[in-house]
Design an enzyme around this catalytic site. Structure first.
Site, PDB file in Angstrom:
ATOM      1  N   ASP A  76       0.822  -1.226   0.000  1.00  0.00           N
ATOM      2  CA  ASP A  76       0.000   0.000   0.000  1.00  0.00           C
ATOM      3  C   ASP A  76       0.851   1.269   0.000  1.00  0.00           C
ATOM      4  O   ASP A  76       0.409   2.320   0.488  1.00  0.00           O
ATOM      5  CB  ASP A  76      -0.951   0.022   1.209  1.00  0.00           C
ATOM      6  CG  ASP A  76      -1.777  -1.240   1.310  1.00  0.00           C
ATOM      7  OD1 ASP A  76      -2.397  -1.611   0.300  1.00  0.00           O
ATOM      8  OD2 ASP A  76      -1.785  -1.860   2.395  1.00  0.00           O
ATOM      9  N   GLN A  90       2.290  -5.852  -3.274  1.00  0.00           N
ATOM     10  CA  GLN A  90       2.555  -5.980  -1.840  1.00  0.00           C
ATOM     11  C   GLN A  90       3.810  -5.182  -1.453  1.00  0.00           C
ATOM     12  O   GLN A  90       4.131  -4.191  -2.088  1.00  0.00           O
ATOM     13  CB  GLN A  90       2.668  -7.460  -1.432  1.00  0.00           C
ATOM     14  CG  GLN A  90       1.351  -8.210  -1.434  1.00  0.00           C
ATOM     15  CD  GLN A  90       1.016  -8.830  -2.772  1.00  0.00           C
ATOM     16  OE1 GLN A  90       1.865  -9.392  -3.450  1.00  0.00           O
ATOM     17  NE2 GLN A  90      -0.236  -8.747  -3.174  1.00  0.00           N
TER      18      GLN A  90
END
Length: 430
Positions: free
Chosen positions: A14, A225
Site C-alpha cells: 500500500d 505488496q
C-alpha cells in the site's frame, strides 16, 4: 540510459507503487507484473478519474505501453476479465497490448473456498489474508499440481487435470470444513468461456521480454505488496505467498539480474499495515485517526482499515539492503501537512534486556519498543507541489533525514494521488 527499472514496495504494501509506475510508464515500452495476484490493489487517479487495478499492470493506462502479466503471478481469470471490461468502459484500448504468461498458475473457486475456510477455522489466530485464494494457488504451484494459463489451450487435458484437482480439494473442503463440493464440469465450462476472451493474449512472455531487452526497449517491473510481506524475508507467518522482494523479479519473469539497471523502493512518509502481524511503530491515538482520515487508509482490495504508524527507519534500512535499492520514492508526503511534529523510528529496544537494536530481526519484534527521533512538522499545504524548491523547509529537512537513515537518496516524492502530483528530483532513466 537505464532501460530496465524495478519498482517495489519497502513496507507492508500500500505504498503507492501503482501511481509511480503509472507516472514513469510514459517513458517506457513494457510494464510487467511479476508476482502476487488480485490480492494487490493499485489505485490510480488520471484526470480526476479513479482507476483501481488488481492484476493488470498500471502502465497499461498509457497507450504506448505493452502490459505483461508474467509467470510469477497467480491469476483469477474471472477477476482479470472484470478488469479488462472495466478498462474498456473507461475508454482504455488494450487490444494487442496485454499479454499473459502461458506459465502463470490459475486461481480457481476451490482455492478461494479453502482460503476462507482456513482463516475462519483459525479464528483469532488467522493470518489476515484477503480471502482471494492466493495462498492455496501458490501451494498448488509448489506441489506441481497447478492448472496454468497454457492448459486452457487443450480442452481434453484441461478436463482431466481439473477433475483430478477438484477431487483433491473436495476431499478436504467437504470432510474437514463442511463445505459444499465443487462440480468440475461447472468450473470447466466457465474456464472455456473465459479462454475465448483471453486466447490471443496468452504468450511466452519470457521470450517477449528477452526480445525487448535485445531491442533495447525500456521495461518497468511492477511489484505488488511490499518487502516486509515477502514469503522468505517478511514478518513470517504474517506474509503473502510470493517473493515481493527483488528475487521475485528474476524468478517471476525469467529476466536475469544483470538486465536490471535500477531498483526504486517506494515508501510512505509514514507506515501502514493491513491484516495481522507485528507492527513496531503502530499508533492508536489521535495520530491514527488523523493518518487514517487524511491518508484515506482503507485497503483498495478489501476495504479494510489499515493500521497506521510512524515511519520505521529500521525496517526501511532492512528493505534497502534486501533489495539493493538504487533510490527511494517517498509517497503521501502531503498527508503529514497537518502535524506539528513527526517521528521516525531509528532503533528498537528490547523491553526485557533493554538492549538497543539498530537492525531488523523478525524473531524479536514482539518484545521491543521503538526508539524515535522527532522532527518539526511544516503545517503548510504541500498537496500537488511539483518542485522540490516549493516544499517548506521542514518538509525538505524530513526528506533529508529519511535519506540519512536509509542510506540511499530520494529521487521521487509524491504529493498527491494524481499522476502529476509528483516531484522528480532526478531523472531515473539517465
Amino acid at each position: 540510459m537505464k532501460k530496465n527499472i524495478v519498482i517495489l514496495g519497502t513496507q507492508w504494501g500500500d505504498e503507492g507503487k501503482g501511481k509511480i509506475v503509472d507516472y514513469l510508464s510514459k517513458k517506457s515500452s513494457y510494464v510487467v507484473r511479476y508476482h502476487g495476484g488480485h490480492n494487490a490493489g493499485h489505485t490510480l487517479v488520471v484526470n480526476t478519474k479513479k482507476i483501481i487495478l488488481h492484476l493488470i499492470p498500471s502502465g497499461l493506462l498509457h497507450t504506448n505501453v505493452i502490459g505483461i502479466i508474467s509467470n510469477g503471478v497467480v491469476i483469477s481469470i474471472s477477476e482479470l476479465i472484470k478488469e479488462i471490461e472495466m478498462l474498456k468502459k473507461n475508454s482504455f484500448i488494450i487490444n494487442k497490448r496485454l499479454f499473459i504468461s502461458q506459465s502463470a498458475a490459475l486461481i480457481l473457486p476451490f482455492h478461494i473456498a479453502m482460503d476462507v475456510a482456513r482463516e475462519k477455522k483459525l479464528g483469532i489466530n488467522a493470518i489476515g489474508t484477503t480471502g482471494r485464494g492466493i495462498g492455496p494457488a501458490y501451494e498448488d504451484k509448489i506441489a506441481r499440481r497447478s492448472l496454468r494459463i497454457g492448459d486452457l489451450k487443450n480442452e481434453k487435458q484441461l478436463s482431466i487435470k481439473l477433475k483430478k484437482i477438484v477431487n483433491y480439494y473436495n476431499d478436504q473442503l467437504v470432510y474437514i470444513y463442511k463445505h459444499e463440493p465443487f462440480n468440475y464440469k461447472v468450473i470447466l465450462k466457465d474456464l472455456l468461456k473465459a479462454k475465448n476472451i483471453i486466447d490471443d493474449m496468452i504468450a511466452d512472455t519470457t521470450i517477449m521480454l528477452h526480445n525487448a531487452i535485445k531491442n533495447q526497449k525500456t521495461i518497468i517491473f511492477e511489484g505488488a505488496q511490499g518487502s516486509l510481506l515477502d514469503i522468505d524475508h517478511g514478518t513470517y507467518p504474517y506474509v503473502t505467498s510470493s517473493n515481493s522482494t527483488i528475487g521475485g523479479v528474476i524468478t517471476g519473469t525469467g529476466v536475469g539480474p544483470k538486465n536490471l539497471n535500477y531498483i526504486l523502493g517506494v515508501t510512505k512518509s509514514y507506515s501502514t499495515r493491513v491484516g495481522n502481524g507485528p507492527f513496531p511503530t503502530e499508533v492508536f491515538n489521535s495520530i491514527d485517526d488523523y493518518l487514517t482520515k487524511k491518508g484515506n487508509e482503507f485497503g483498495s482490495t478489501t476495504g479494510r482499515k489499515r493500521r497506521t504508524g510512524w515511519l520505521d527507519g529500521v525496517a526501511l534500512r532492512y528493505s534497502v539492503k534486501l533489495n539493493s535499492l538504487s533510490a527511494l520514492c517517498i509517497t503521501k508526503l502531503d498527508v503529514l501537512d497537518g502535524l506539528k511534529e513527526i517521528k521516525i523510528c531509528t532503533a528498537y529496544q528490547d523491553i526485557n534486556t533493554l538492549k538497543i537494536y539498530s537492525s531488523l530481526s523478525f524473531f524479536n519484534l514482539t518484545n521491543i519498543k521503538p526508539i524515535y527521533e522527532t522532527y518539526p512538522g511544516w503545517m503548510e499545504n504541500t498537496s500537488g507541489v511539483q518542485n522540490i524548491e516549493d516544499l517548506p523547509n521542514a518538509a525538505r529537512h524530513y526528506i533529508k533525514c529519511i535519506e540519512k537513515i536509509a542510506k540511499v537518496p530520494v529521487h521521487i516524492i509524491s504529493t498527491g494521488p494524481d499522476r502529476n502530483d509528483t516531484i522528480l528530483i532526478k531523472n531515473i532513466f539517465l
